[in-house]
Design an enzyme around this catalytic site. Sequence first.
Site, PDB file in Angstrom:
ATOM      1  N   ARG A 153     -38.887 -33.540  57.518  1.00 52.79           N
ATOM      2  CA  ARG A 153     -39.889 -33.858  58.540  1.00 52.79           C
ATOM      3  C   ARG A 153     -39.429 -35.115  59.289  1.00 52.79           C
ATOM      4  NH1 ARG A 153     -46.114 -35.493  57.030  1.00 52.79           N
ATOM      5  NH2 ARG A 153     -47.023 -35.507  59.118  1.00 52.79           N
ATOM      6  N   ASP A 188     -50.942 -42.222  52.791  1.00 47.57           N
ATOM      7  CA  ASP A 188     -49.804 -42.437  53.682  1.00 47.57           C
ATOM      8  C   ASP A 188     -50.327 -42.849  55.052  1.00 47.57           C
ATOM      9  OD1 ASP A 188     -50.744 -40.100  54.855  1.00 47.57           O
ATOM     10  OD2 ASP A 188     -49.085 -38.853  54.166  1.00 47.57           O
TER      11      ASP A 188
END
Length: 535
Positions: free
Chosen positions: A168, A450
């Site tokens: 990613r 996150d």
Amino acid sequence: MTTSAVPTRQVRVLAAPGDRHDEILTPDALDFVGRLAAAFGERRRWLLKERRRQAIRLATGSPLDFPLTTSAVRADPDWRVAPPAPGLTDRRVEITGPPERRAAVDALNSGADVWMADFEDATAPTWENVIGGQLALLDAIERRLDFTADGGREHRLREGRLPTIVVRPRGWHLDEEHLELDGGPVPAALVDFGLYFFHCARRQIDAGYGPYFYLPKLENRYEARLWNDVFLLAQELLDIPRGTVRATVLIETITAAFEMEEILYELREHGSGLNAGRWDYLFSLIKTFGHRSDFLLPDRAKVTMTAPFMRAYTELLVRTCHRRGAHAIGAMAAQVPAEGPAAREAVLATVRLDKEREAEDGFDGSWVAHPGLVEVCREAFDGVLGDRPHQLDRSREDVRVTPGELLAVRRVGGPPTEEGVRTNIAVVLRYYDAWIRGRGTVVLDGLVEDAATAEIARVQIWQWLRHRTVERATVLELLERELDALGAEFPWAAPDEVRELFESTALAAELPLFFTPEAYSRHLVRTVTTAEVPA
């Protein structure tokens, strides 16, 4: 675009050299990244300007609807994405995390089917983390990845098949300021993609897989088309067969939810699936419609995936994917298994219910953030899939979703509570402090947090203040209290820097679109002087 139309471009490294960095930052690799940036940099800048124009249109009353100009794409029943690539047929359990050595070993040894190596939300993009992540991926593919824990115990990759690696890269909105091309920074997305593709694409093909990617933060079909063109040029430059790349798109913006089919269509020869997120999706909803009182959200913990507008979004995603032969991947379970049998079982029971719901709704797999959740996720999907690798044949033709249902936020009521405000402030402060110090994930109150968590938490504070459902004095009082708690818990914390970042991203009159760009430039960029940079 042909390779002859993309001349060699010199990319300058503006960072001090580090251990083994020369293995990644080779002249040929930098030239490859430079060619991609030269070919697509201007188009990327135009698309970012279009994001801002679209935001203004929506803020001034333009309706959000399925695009009329692409109705033929949605109506055509015949087109499909590419068939599943090797290693991406069975994706029932995907584990996510930063491409940091210890996290990578744990993920690759977890028993999951896929590891999503996250340079975006799970990585604080210090230069050391960016290049260290590339080295970790290279070592993982070469099966030489290891780390030594405190106490001297060595951890290595297990024998046998490992999870398929899917990378990613950072989003289109971010720059990499440690690399310079034509006097400006290089798009971070092309750095993460380009370095991995250059060093690992051929290695992955030789191992029987391929270069696979998760694409974050896309807002429309044009941004998907840009990625598709990047894939085409990258494959051409390295003489890799067209269509080898596979990409799964995170549908984590509200505008992308209205263009799911179009996004798959643009990526169809490289398409692999769509993923349904949670925090980033709600974050995008507030960024887009936070000025409107009918889009007020309660405490984020109360906005579950079963809320009507979230159900509309996920069911439309499953139907869209299966209609086009793509995998539908569910949201992340961020829980950390607790200590003690009773507490642990309570956590696992919560995750099990969530994953069973996804499997029964038609998802082909889902995300977990901790190795301890792999087995419970697998059991939930095994119960529906059995021996089948997926359920692409389940078309979900029963699903009919209207624009109004995707935007029916007013059905989720309830004012924010003081505990919800306090929790959001505490999460933002602790995450900001960790991020500034180079950590992209933290465990808070039993959850792996996150950047997506920090984003939804800080924009909720902004939204509540704007609509005066929370008093500014209350927020400021809780801010001081939580800053004191942060300093007491972590003596090495930087409360003044954290306070400044919180005030500029959550308390400002105008809402910054992301906290990361300015925070990155101010706190994580460590360039050397021009005289110190090798020619």
